[in-house]
Design an enzyme around this catalytic site. Structure first.
Site, PDB file in Angstrom:
ATOM      1  N   CYS A 134       3.666 -42.580 -65.274  1.00  0.00           N
ATOM      2  CA  CYS A 134       5.028 -43.099 -65.066  1.00  0.00           C
ATOM      3  C   CYS A 134       5.157 -44.585 -65.395  1.00  0.00           C
ATOM      4  O   CYS A 134       6.272 -45.093 -65.516  1.00  0.00           O
ATOM      5  CB  CYS A 134       5.494 -42.826 -63.642  1.00  0.00           C
ATOM      6  SG  CYS A 134       5.608 -41.073 -63.260  1.00  0.00           S
ATOM      7  N   HIS A 276      11.167 -47.488 -61.765  1.00  0.00           N
ATOM      8  CA  HIS A 276      10.830 -46.104 -62.103  1.00  0.00           C
ATOM      9  C   HIS A 276      11.574 -45.158 -61.157  1.00  0.00           C
ATOM     10  O   HIS A 276      11.517 -45.307 -59.931  1.00  0.00           O
ATOM     11  CB  HIS A 276       9.315 -45.906 -61.996  1.00  0.00           C
ATOM     12  CG  HIS A 276       8.924 -44.475 -62.107  1.00  0.00           C
ATOM     13  ND1 HIS A 276       9.284 -43.709 -63.189  1.00  0.00           N
ATOM     14  CD2 HIS A 276       8.239 -43.658 -61.277  1.00  0.00           C
ATOM     15  CE1 HIS A 276       8.830 -42.487 -63.014  1.00  0.00           C
ATOM     16  NE2 HIS A 276       8.196 -42.428 -61.858  1.00  0.00           N
ATOM     17  N   ASN A 306      12.715 -37.328 -61.999  1.00  0.00           N
ATOM     18  CA  ASN A 306      11.669 -38.235 -62.459  1.00  0.00           C
ATOM     19  C   ASN A 306      11.195 -37.765 -63.834  1.00  0.00           C
ATOM     20  O   ASN A 306      10.536 -36.733 -63.944  1.00  0.00           O
ATOM     21  CB  ASN A 306      10.508 -38.214 -61.445  1.00  0.00           C
ATOM     22  CG  ASN A 306       9.327 -39.080 -61.881  1.00  0.00           C
ATOM     23  OD1 ASN A 306       9.286 -39.578 -63.004  1.00  0.00           O
ATOM     24  ND2 ASN A 306       8.363 -39.245 -60.997  1.00  0.00           N
TER      25      ASN A 306
HETATM   26  N1  COA Z   1      11.638 -28.226 -50.039  1.00  0.00           N
HETATM   27  C1  COA Z   1      11.452 -28.082 -48.709  1.00  0.00           C
HETATM   28  N2  COA Z   1      10.423 -28.622 -48.052  1.00  0.00           N
HETATM   29  C2  COA Z   1       9.524 -29.317 -48.781  1.00  0.00           C
HETATM   30  C3  COA Z   1       9.645 -29.506 -50.162  1.00  0.00           C
HETATM   31  C4  COA Z   1      10.755 -28.913 -50.779  1.00  0.00           C
HETATM   32  N3  COA Z   1      11.003 -29.044 -52.117  1.00  0.00           N
HETATM   33  N4  COA Z   1       8.618 -30.258 -50.600  1.00  0.00           N
HETATM   34  C5  COA Z   1       7.860 -30.528 -49.524  1.00  0.00           C
HETATM   35  N5  COA Z   1       8.395 -29.946 -48.434  1.00  0.00           N
HETATM   36  C6  COA Z   1       7.922 -29.974 -47.046  1.00  0.00           C
HETATM   37  C7  COA Z   1       6.433 -30.178 -46.946  1.00  0.00           C
HETATM   38  O1  COA Z   1       5.741 -28.964 -47.168  1.00  0.00           O
HETATM   39  C8  COA Z   1       6.291 -30.663 -45.536  1.00  0.00           C
HETATM   40  O2  COA Z   1       6.331 -29.566 -44.665  1.00  0.00           O
HETATM   41  P1  COA Z   1       5.416 -29.555 -43.342  1.00  0.00           P
HETATM   42  O3  COA Z   1       5.895 -30.729 -42.527  1.00  0.00           O
HETATM   43  O4  COA Z   1       5.745 -28.222 -42.749  1.00  0.00           O
HETATM   44  O5  COA Z   1       4.006 -29.692 -43.809  1.00  0.00           O
HETATM   45  C9  COA Z   1       7.572 -31.471 -45.325  1.00  0.00           C
HETATM   46  O6  COA Z   1       8.465 -31.087 -46.371  1.00  0.00           O
HETATM   47  C10 COA Z   1       7.374 -32.959 -45.373  1.00  0.00           C
HETATM   48  O7  COA Z   1       6.508 -33.237 -46.456  1.00  0.00           O
HETATM   49  P2  COA Z   1       6.164 -34.706 -46.866  1.00  0.00           P
HETATM   50  O8  COA Z   1       5.299 -34.676 -48.095  1.00  0.00           O
HETATM   51  O9  COA Z   1       5.686 -35.444 -45.664  1.00  0.00           O
HETATM   52  O10 COA Z   1       7.634 -35.190 -47.228  1.00  0.00           O
HETATM   53  P3  COA Z   1       8.120 -36.574 -47.736  1.00  0.00           P
HETATM   54  O11 COA Z   1       9.235 -37.024 -46.935  1.00  0.00           O
HETATM   55  O12 COA Z   1       6.983 -37.511 -48.004  1.00  0.00           O
HETATM   56  O13 COA Z   1       8.728 -36.185 -49.172  1.00  0.00           O
HETATM   57  C11 COA Z   1       8.093 -36.284 -51.464  1.00  0.00           C
HETATM   58  C12 COA Z   1       7.909 -35.587 -50.141  1.00  0.00           C
HETATM   59  C13 COA Z   1       7.156 -35.661 -52.480  1.00  0.00           C
HETATM   60  C14 COA Z   1       9.537 -36.101 -51.909  1.00  0.00           C
HETATM   61  C15 COA Z   1       7.793 -37.787 -51.295  1.00  0.00           C
HETATM   62  O14 COA Z   1       6.562 -37.954 -50.647  1.00  0.00           O
HETATM   63  C16 COA Z   1       7.768 -38.507 -52.599  1.00  0.00           C
HETATM   64  O15 COA Z   1       8.784 -38.712 -53.212  1.00  0.00           O
HETATM   65  N6  COA Z   1       6.581 -38.972 -53.030  1.00  0.00           N
HETATM   66  C17 COA Z   1       6.439 -39.717 -54.245  1.00  0.00           C
HETATM   67  C18 COA Z   1       6.585 -38.832 -55.414  1.00  0.00           C
HETATM   68  C19 COA Z   1       6.530 -39.613 -56.683  1.00  0.00           C
HETATM   69  O16 COA Z   1       7.136 -40.620 -56.762  1.00  0.00           O
HETATM   70  N7  COA Z   1       5.774 -39.114 -57.668  1.00  0.00           N
HETATM   71  C20 COA Z   1       5.648 -39.717 -58.916  1.00  0.00           C
HETATM   72  C21 COA Z   1       5.076 -41.063 -58.794  1.00  0.00           C
HETATM   73  S1  COA Z   1       4.949 -41.795 -60.305  1.00  0.00           S
END
Ligand code: COA
Length: 358
Positions: A134, A276, A306
């Protein structure tokens, strides 16, 4: 006596490209254990675009590259019309370098940039790929700008393009919700630091200790040298979302602050931050760290998700086309991605002719 001038790479063309197919959150909710509400509230994303079977990263790269070249032509034409001279003989972009940032090349070998250059009619020019996931576009921009200021190139086409839909696990609700396909491109020319559009500085960094936070485990030499077929799941992109979230906020904020200090700008003076486009909560946290109100953020992840290396130039193209970026604005670009890698760049916004990205 004339003031001393400093050679710089100047942004003089910009364009973006998206595939024809939009995938709204409701389509993912119909297929996976997720909801439109979860995706919107946890990421800010409402839809993303995906390529059709048989399409590839180079198709988007060529489309974005063509628009950026056309933008450079029309911008040069407009400059001349303003001065009353009509289009000059050097109105054609005359590109001699193509740098393509991508982590989803058409093939593992060779690089995709030479094929993109050929399809754009740029046969014979230097062309290579850069892989910084990214952060790829910022790395590619810094590389091309450095080659221009060093005199190794006159004009560069810098493209960020990715098709992560081709490497996502179809059953992974988290990555399917976040990533989309897309491309953006800019044209850089040799110029002077005092000009609008001049790239005023870069900050680039990496930390390989975080290699496993964002990875496709199989398909490279490490796995292939074992001659053992990898398990199906190792062929897909994996991401440790929470850790990546925290690293993204820290790295982009720190990199932005490092660059601001280097070029003598204050965070509060920034008109626009084009970070980003990973998650709207990451963008808000970066603005908060920089002490900026949210309305300084350029946000287009709502409609594109993204798009990895395409993310920053696509956000620039959207913001330029809808007037969010105004000539003279102090603009900071900042990215974060797999590697781990991060990088920032700064410029005063010029006035390129930009087509809306349909
Ligand atoms: N729909 C519903 N629930 C979802 C889900 C979806 N699409 N994706 C994840 N979950 C669930 C998880 O399984 C977890 O469930 P649990 O509590 O029962 O284990 C819960 O949501 C919380 O997960 P968590 O990973 O703690 O959520 P979060 O608030 O951190 O959001 C992301 C997850 C991936 C959206 C977030 O961490 C994020 O944006 N990370 C960076 C991603 C990124 O920028 N990537 C590229 C970088 S270059």
């Amino acid at each position: 006596m004339t003031a001393a001038t400093h050679r710089a790479a100047v942004l003089c063309g910009l364009g973006g490209a998206l595939p024809a197919t939009a995938v709204p959150n409701s389509a993912l909710a119909a297929e996976l254990d997720t909801t439109d509400e979860w995706i919107r509230t946890r990421t800010g994303i409402r839809q993303r675009f995906v390529i059709a079977p048989g399409e590839a990263t180079s198709d988007l790269a060529v489309a974005a590259g063509r628009r950026a070249l056309e933008s450079a032509r029309r911008t040069a034409h407009g400059d001349r019309e303003t001065r009353g001279g009509g289009p000059g003989k050097d109105a054609a972009p005359d590109v001699d370098l193509v740098v393509l940032a991508t982590s989803t090349p058409d093939h593992p070998c060779p690089a995709t940039a030479p094929a993109v250059a050929r399809r754009l009619g740029l046969t014979g020019v230097a062309a290579f790929d850069i892989g910084a996931v990214c952060t790829g576009f910022v790395y590619a921009l810094a590389t091309a700008a450095s080659m221009i200021t060093a005199g190794a190139a006159r004009r560069a086409l810098v493209i960020g393009a990715d098709t992560f839909s081709t490497i996502l696990d179809p059953a992974d609700r988290t990555t399917r919700a976040i990533f989309g396909d897309g491309a953006g491109a800019v044209v850089l020319r040799a110029g002077d630091q005092a000009e609008p559009g001049a790239l005023l500085g870069f900050d680039l960094g990496s930390d390989g200790a975080g290699e496993e936070l964002i990875t496709v485990p199989a398909g490279g030499s490490r796995q292939r040298s074992t001659a053992t077929p990898p398990p199906e799941r190792d062929r897909y992109f994996t991401m440790q979302g929470r850790a990546v979230f925290n690293e993204a906020v820290l790295s982009m904020s720190k990199s932005a602050e490092t660059l601001l200090a280097r070029i003598g700008w204050r965070g509060a003076d920034l008109d626009r931050v084009v970070a980003h486009q990973a998650n709207v909560r990451i963008l808000r946290a970066v603005a908060d760290q920089l002490g900026l109100p949210e309305d300084r953020l350029v946000i287009n992840l709502v409609r594109v998700g993204n798009t990895v290396a395409g993310s920053i130039p696509l956000a620039l193209a959207d913001a330029a086309a809808d007037g969010t970026l105004r000539p003279g604005d102090k603009v900071l670009l900042t990215g974060f991605g797999g590697g781990l890698t991060w990088g920032s760049a700064a410029l005063r916004w010029p006035s390129p002719y930009v087509e809306p990205v349909a």
